[in-house]
Structures are given as C-alpha cells and as structure tokens.
Design an enzyme around this catalytic site. Structure first.
Site, mmCIF file in Angstrom:
data_model
loop_
_atom_site.group_PDB
_atom_site.id
_atom_site.type_symbol
_atom_site.label_atom_id
_atom_site.label_comp_id
_atom_site.label_asym_id
_atom_site.label_seq_id
_atom_site.Cartn_x
_atom_site.Cartn_y
_atom_site.Cartn_z
ATOM 1 C CG LEU A 184 9.520 -2.255 4.616
ATOM 2 C CD1 LEU A 184 9.912 -2.906 5.937
ATOM 3 C CD2 LEU A 184 8.923 -3.306 3.666
ATOM 4 C CB THR A 223 1.459 5.510 3.817
ATOM 5 O OG1 THR A 223 0.675 6.564 3.260
ATOM 6 C CG2 THR A 223 2.275 6.039 4.977
ATOM 7 C CB CYS A 224 2.657 0.245 3.921
ATOM 8 S SG CYS A 224 1.105 0.466 4.817
ATOM 9 C CB SER A 225 5.145 0.588 -0.586
ATOM 10 O OG SER A 225 4.520 -0.661 -0.460
ATOM 11 C CB THR A 272 -0.975 -0.019 1.187
ATOM 12 O OG1 THR A 272 -0.227 -0.120 2.397
ATOM 13 C CG2 THR A 272 -1.945 -1.190 1.089
#
Length: 161
Positions: free
Chosen positions: A54, A48-50, A46
C-alpha cells in the site's frame, strides 16, 4: 480458472466504507469507462501489505495518474470497516486510493485468485497481485508467487504503463 489478460472483470459487488456506513459498489461502477490500477493484498494490517504494498502505491500515486490511470484501488478479503481503518492508518483519508472490501471473497473467487490461508488461521484470502484494467478488460496482470513481493508492486506496474 484464473483471469487472464484480455478477459473482462466479472460482475461482483464489493463494499466501500462511507460516512453513512458500508456502501455496495459494483465492479461495473469501478471499471466501466475508466483505466484502473487495482492491487490486492492478502490482508489489511499485515506486514508486507502495510510496510511495502500500500505505501508503494501511495508514494507513486501521482506518477501512476500521470500515465493515464483514472483510479487506483486496493482490494482485500476484509470488511469495509477494516479497509477504511487500514487506509486511514496509512494516511489515506480521501479517495486518492479507493479502499475496497471483498468481505466474502466473491470477486476474488470469480477471478480465480483465492489464497488458502487456513494453515495460518486466516481462511480464504486473496493472492497478492496488481492489474491494469481498461474499461473492464484486463490489460496487465501481475500475480505474485507464494510469499513474494516483486511483480505486484507499484513500481512494477508503473513500468508497464
């Protein structure tokens, strides 16, 4: 009820992808006798996650470890195959950051950190958070408010160490 600082991480079984296939991993295996920086994302791959979550932990991994953290782990309500593929797509090809799958949301529910993403076709997911856990006890807990990305970042957790 949401987990709090001073609470013990509940017993749950997660999964980690290995060369032999998904391997069950208990929370005791992950947290017992260790200092762990755990961060959770609503979903692998997703935006923001990517783009930020992370990668921030990857970029600050050495600094976090220098502050006494034994393990940095990422968890999501995804399956082990997705978590492995996402980690690899982010350049994590070893266990420098342990990619954990909470496929059925067992730990997420036990922590009281479920995010209802059904309005977006995502079902139950995890809220975005980070925590510092020492020997199974929560020492720091940083839960994001809806849609934000501030307190769960690697930089914020690093400042707490």
């Amino acid at each position: 009820m949401t987990i709090q600082i001073g609470d013990r991480i509940p017993n749950a079984t997660l999964a980690q992808a290995t060369a032999e296939g998904p391997k069950p991993v208990s929370t005791d295996d992950i947290f017992a006798g260790k200092t762990v920086a755990l961060f959770a994302v609503p979903g692998a791959f997703t935006p923001t996650c990517s783009a930020r979550h992370l990668p921030g932990f990857k970029d600050h991994l050495a600094d976090i470890q220098r502050k006494g953290v034994d393990t940095v782990a990422c968890i999501s309500v995804n399956d082990a195959f997705v978590m492995k593929a996402w980690g690899e797509s982010q350049g994590i090809t070893d266990d420098s950051i342990v990619m954990l799958a909470d496929g059925n949301g067992e730990l997420t529910r036990a922590l009281g950190l479920v995010l209802d993403g059904s309005g977006f076709g995502l079902g139950e997911r995890s809220q975005r958070y980070s925590m510092l856990v020492k020997d199974g006890v929560v020492e720091q807990l940083n839960i994001e408010q809806g849609g934000e990305f501030k307190v769960s970042s690697a930089e914020h957790l690093l400042a707490q160490l």
